[in-house]
Enzyme design. Structure first.
Site, PDB file in Angstrom:
ATOM      1  N   LYS A  78      20.507  55.715 -48.980  1.00  0.00           N
ATOM      2  CA  LYS A  78      21.374  56.934 -49.257  1.00  0.00           C
ATOM      3  C   LYS A  78      20.189  58.084 -49.740  1.00  0.00           C
ATOM      4  O   LYS A  78      20.605  59.277 -49.577  1.00  0.00           O
ATOM      5  CB  LYS A  78      22.084  56.598 -50.577  1.00  0.00           C
ATOM      6  CG  LYS A  78      23.218  55.694 -50.084  1.00  0.00           C
ATOM      7  CD  LYS A  78      24.185  56.300 -49.389  1.00  0.00           C
ATOM      8  CE  LYS A  78      25.294  55.201 -48.600  1.00  0.00           C
ATOM      9  NZ  LYS A  78      26.245  55.986 -47.825  1.00  0.00           N
ATOM     10  N   SER A  91      25.404  58.367 -53.431  1.00  0.00           N
ATOM     11  CA  SER A  91      25.707  57.096 -54.337  1.00  0.00           C
ATOM     12  C   SER A  91      24.815  57.444 -55.828  1.00  0.00           C
ATOM     13  O   SER A  91      23.958  58.104 -55.613  1.00  0.00           O
ATOM     14  CB  SER A  91      25.353  55.803 -53.883  1.00  0.00           C
ATOM     15  OG  SER A  91      25.510  54.884 -54.907  1.00  0.00           O
ATOM     16  N   TYR A  94      19.399  49.614 -49.507  1.00  0.00           N
ATOM     17  CA  TYR A  94      20.529  50.441 -49.437  1.00  0.00           C
ATOM     18  C   TYR A  94      20.439  51.609 -50.086  1.00  0.00           C
ATOM     19  O   TYR A  94      20.864  52.696 -49.583  1.00  0.00           O
ATOM     20  CB  TYR A  94      21.727  49.310 -50.184  1.00  0.00           C
ATOM     21  CG  TYR A  94      22.906  50.380 -50.373  1.00  0.00           C
ATOM     22  CD1 TYR A  94      23.826  50.921 -49.493  1.00  0.00           C
ATOM     23  CD2 TYR A  94      22.948  50.751 -52.034  1.00  0.00           C
ATOM     24  CE1 TYR A  94      24.793  51.814 -49.965  1.00  0.00           C
ATOM     25  CE2 TYR A  94      24.065  51.581 -52.158  1.00  0.00           C
ATOM     26  CZ  TYR A  94      24.975  51.982 -51.216  1.00  0.00           C
ATOM     27  OH  TYR A  94      25.975  52.902 -51.561  1.00  0.00           O
TER      28      TYR A  94
HETATM   29  N1  UFG Z   1      29.046  42.172 -62.505  1.00  0.00           N
HETATM   30  C1  UFG Z   1      29.022  40.815 -63.171  1.00  0.00           C
HETATM   31  N2  UFG Z   1      29.546  39.934 -62.283  1.00  0.00           N
HETATM   32  C2  UFG Z   1      29.817  40.167 -60.913  1.00  0.00           C
HETATM   33  C3  UFG Z   1      29.525  41.580 -60.440  1.00  0.00           C
HETATM   34  C4  UFG Z   1      29.167  42.403 -61.236  1.00  0.00           C
HETATM   35  O1  UFG Z   1      28.946  40.924 -64.244  1.00  0.00           O
HETATM   36  O2  UFG Z   1      30.369  39.263 -60.270  1.00  0.00           O
HETATM   37  C5  UFG Z   1      28.306  43.503 -63.561  1.00  0.00           C
HETATM   38  C6  UFG Z   1      27.061  43.862 -62.991  1.00  0.00           C
HETATM   39  O3  UFG Z   1      25.977  43.162 -63.605  1.00  0.00           O
HETATM   40  C7  UFG Z   1      27.313  45.246 -63.565  1.00  0.00           C
HETATM   41  C8  UFG Z   1      28.740  45.504 -63.438  1.00  0.00           C
HETATM   42  O4  UFG Z   1      29.369  44.272 -63.361  1.00  0.00           O
HETATM   43  O5  UFG Z   1      26.859  45.388 -64.768  1.00  0.00           O
HETATM   44  C9  UFG Z   1      29.147  46.730 -62.151  1.00  0.00           C
HETATM   45  O6  UFG Z   1      28.529  45.623 -60.793  1.00  0.00           O
HETATM   46  P1  UFG Z   1      28.796  46.021 -59.644  1.00  0.00           P
HETATM   47  O7  UFG Z   1      28.156  45.176 -58.641  1.00  0.00           O
HETATM   48  O8  UFG Z   1      30.368  46.286 -59.532  1.00  0.00           O
HETATM   49  O9  UFG Z   1      28.534  47.477 -59.322  1.00  0.00           O
HETATM   50  P2  UFG Z   1      26.963  48.163 -59.466  1.00  0.00           P
HETATM   51  O10 UFG Z   1      26.997  49.219 -60.534  1.00  0.00           O
HETATM   52  O11 UFG Z   1      25.847  47.111 -59.433  1.00  0.00           O
HETATM   53  O12 UFG Z   1      26.689  48.782 -57.892  1.00  0.00           O
HETATM   54  C10 UFG Z   1      27.408  49.937 -57.505  1.00  0.00           C
HETATM   55  C11 UFG Z   1      27.794  49.877 -56.122  1.00  0.00           C
HETATM   56  C12 UFG Z   1      26.488  50.238 -55.591  1.00  0.00           C
HETATM   57  C13 UFG Z   1      25.723  51.583 -56.031  1.00  0.00           C
HETATM   58  C14 UFG Z   1      25.611  51.374 -57.481  1.00  0.00           C
HETATM   59  C15 UFG Z   1      25.516  52.598 -58.016  1.00  0.00           C
HETATM   60  O13 UFG Z   1      28.233  48.568 -55.499  1.00  0.00           O
HETATM   61  O14 UFG Z   1      26.812  50.541 -54.081  1.00  0.00           O
HETATM   62  O15 UFG Z   1      26.864  51.067 -58.096  1.00  0.00           O
HETATM   63  O16 UFG Z   1      25.132  52.767 -59.296  1.00  0.00           O
HETATM   64  F1  UFG Z   1      24.519  51.679 -55.701  1.00  0.00           F
END
Ligand code: UFG
Length: 350
Positions: free
Chosen positions: A164, A134, A160
Site C-alpha cells: 500500500k 490504508s 501487505y
Molecule cells: N483482534 C482480536 N481477535 C481477533 C481479531 C482481532 O482480538 O480474532 C483484535 C486485534 O488485536 C486488534 C483489533 O482486534 O486490536 C482489530 O484487529 P483487526 O484484525 O480487525 O484489524 P487491524 O487493525 O489489525 O487491521 C486492519 C486491517 C488491515 C490494515 C490495518 C490498518 O485489517 O488491512 O487495519 O490499521 F492494514
C-alpha cells in the site's frame, strides 16, 4: 453529473458497497475483478452474486469483466471498450498474516497489478484515479489521532502494508511527472458493517483475520469463541483500540472523492483519511455486538498478536473540510448491520 467509473475489485466487500453508492448517484459502473476473494458467478458469464445483489438493491445494471490486473492485454481490451472517466482501484490481496507467508504473491498482485493498471490508463489517456489505501501506511503511529501529515512507510511491519505504501509512492511520483494525473489516496481505517438491506456484506474465505467478521461468525455459531489478542495494552480496558468505520460511510467517501477529482482546481495526488476519529476497544466491540444480536459472545483472552499496536485512530478533519465528508453511522449500527447480513446469510454468498 454521472461519470463512467471503472472499479477494480468491485465484487469484493468494500467494492460491492461502493458500487451501490455509485449507481445510486447515477454513475455508470464497469467492474473488473478476478474473484480470488469474492464469490464467483454460478453460471459461466453471469455476475458474481455480490454484484447480482447490488443490482437488486439499486434497481440498476452494471457491467462486469472477470480478469486479473496481471493480465495486461485483458485490461487493454476493457479500456478499449468504454470511455472511462475515472478509475476506483480497490483490487488487492489484503490479509496481513498471509502477506508475511506469501510476500511474492502480494508484491506481484498489488504492485505489478497497480503498475499494469497505471500504464494502461496512461496509454489510453484516463488519468483520474481513486486508490484504496490504508491506515497501515502510518506504521506504528508516532502520534494520535493520525492525520495525513503523519510520516508514512516507517515501521510498516508486513508485505501487505508495504504494497500500500509503495503504490502510494508510485502514484505520487506519477502525479509529479505528469500534471494531467488527478489522484485521491483514500486511507481506510477499519471497515465493518454491511448494507442495511442485509443483501451484501463481508464474506471472508476461511478463518476471518479481522475482529468483526470473527465475532459475527461466533454469534452465528460457526466458531466457539473470540480470541482476544491481549488485554495488557495501555488502553482503558487493556485491549486494542481501533477506528472502525461503517462500510457504507466508506463507500460514500469514494463518491465524494469523484466530485473532488473533477473540480477544476484539483491537481496532483492527495491523501485523505476515512475513519470516524473514535476509538473502540476489542471488548467494547464484543459488547456492542452482543447487544445487537441479543446473545452473549463467548471470548477468551489470549496472547498478543504479532505486529499489533495498542491504538490506531484517525483524524478525519481534512476529509470533512475538503471532501465535505463525515462518517455518520455509529457503533450500534455497525453491529446491527453486520448481524443482519450474517443472520440472513449464515454462510455468506455460498
Ligand atoms: N483482534 C482480536 N481477535 C481477533 C481479531 C482481532 O482480538 O480474532 C483484535 C486485534 O488485536 C486488534 C483489533 O482486534 O486490536 C482489530 O484487529 P483487526 O484484525 O480487525 O484489524 P487491524 O487493525 O489489525 O487491521 C486492519 C486491517 C488491515 C490494515 C490495518 C490498518 O485489517 O488491512 O487495519 O490499521 F492494514
Amino acid at each position: 453529473m454521472g461519470r463512467v467509473v471503472l472499479v477494480t475489485g468491485g465484487a469484493g466487500y468494500v467494492g460491492s458497497h461502493t458500487v451501490v453508492e455509485l449507481l445510486k448517484a447515477d454513475h455508470t459502473v464497469i467492474v473488473v475483478d478476478n474473484c480470488v476473494n469474492a464469490a464467483k458467478a454460478t453460471e459461466g458469464d453471469g455476475l458474481p452474486p455480490a454484484l447480482e445483489r447490488v443490482q437488486k438493491i439499486t434497481g440498476k445494471t452494471l457491467t462486469f469483466h472477470e480478469l486479473s490486473l496481471l493480465n495486461r492485454q485483458a485490461l487493454v481490451n476493457v479500456f478499449s471498450k468504454y470511455k472511462v472517466d475515472v478509475v476506483i482501484h480497490l483490487a488487492a490481496l489484503k490479509a496481513v498474516g498471509e502477506s508475511v507467508e506469501k510476500p511474492l504473491a502480494y508484491y506481484a498482485n498489488n504492485i505489478t497489478g497497480t503498475l499494469n493498471l497505471l500504464e494502461v490508463m496512461s496509454e489510453v489517456g484516463v488519468k483520474s484515479l481513486i486508490f484504496s489505501s490504508s491506515a497501515t501506511v502510518y506504521g506504528v503511529p508516532q502520534y494520535l489521532p493520525a492525520d495525513e501529515k503523519h510520516p508514512t512507510g516507517v515501521g510498516v511491519t508486513n508485505p501487505y502494508g508495504q504494497t500500500k505504501y509503495v503504490c502510494e509512492q508510485i502514484m505520487k511520483d506519477l502525479a509529479i511527472a505528469d500534471k494531467d494525473w488527478r489522484i485521491v489516496l483514500l486511507r481506510y481505517f477499519n471497515p465493518v458493517g454491511s448494507h442495511e438491506s442485509g443483501l451484501i456484506g463481508e464474506d471472508p474465505n476461511g478463518i476471518p483475520n479481522n475482529l468483526v467478521p470473527y465475532i459475527s461468525q461466533v454469534a452465528i455459531g460457526r466458531r466457539p469463541h473470540v480470541n482476544v489478542f491481549g488485554n495488557d495494552y495501555s488502553t482503558p480496558d487493556g485491549t486494542g483500540v481501533r477506528d472502525y468505520i461503517h462500510v457504507v460511510d466508506l463507500a460514500l467517501g469514494h463518491e465524494v472523492a469523484i466530485a473532488k477529482i473533477f473540480q477544476p482546481d484539483f491537481t496532483g495526488a492527495k491523501a485523505y483519511n476515512l475513519g470516524t476519529g473514535m476509538g473502540i476497544s476489542v471488548l467494547e466491540m464484543i459488547n456492542a455486538f452482543s447487544k445487537a444480536c441479543g446473545k452473549e459472545i463467548p471470548y477468551k483472552i489470549v496472547g498478543r498478536r504479532e505486529g499489533d499496536v495498542a491504538t490506531v485512530v484517525a483524524s478525519c478533519a481534512l476529509a470533512e473540510k475538503e471532501l465535505n465528508w463525515k462518517a455518520t453511522r455509529g457503533l450500534d449500527q455497525m453491529c446491527e448491520d453486520t448481524w443482519r447480513w450474517q443472520r440472513l446469510n449464515p454462510n455468506g454468498f455460498s
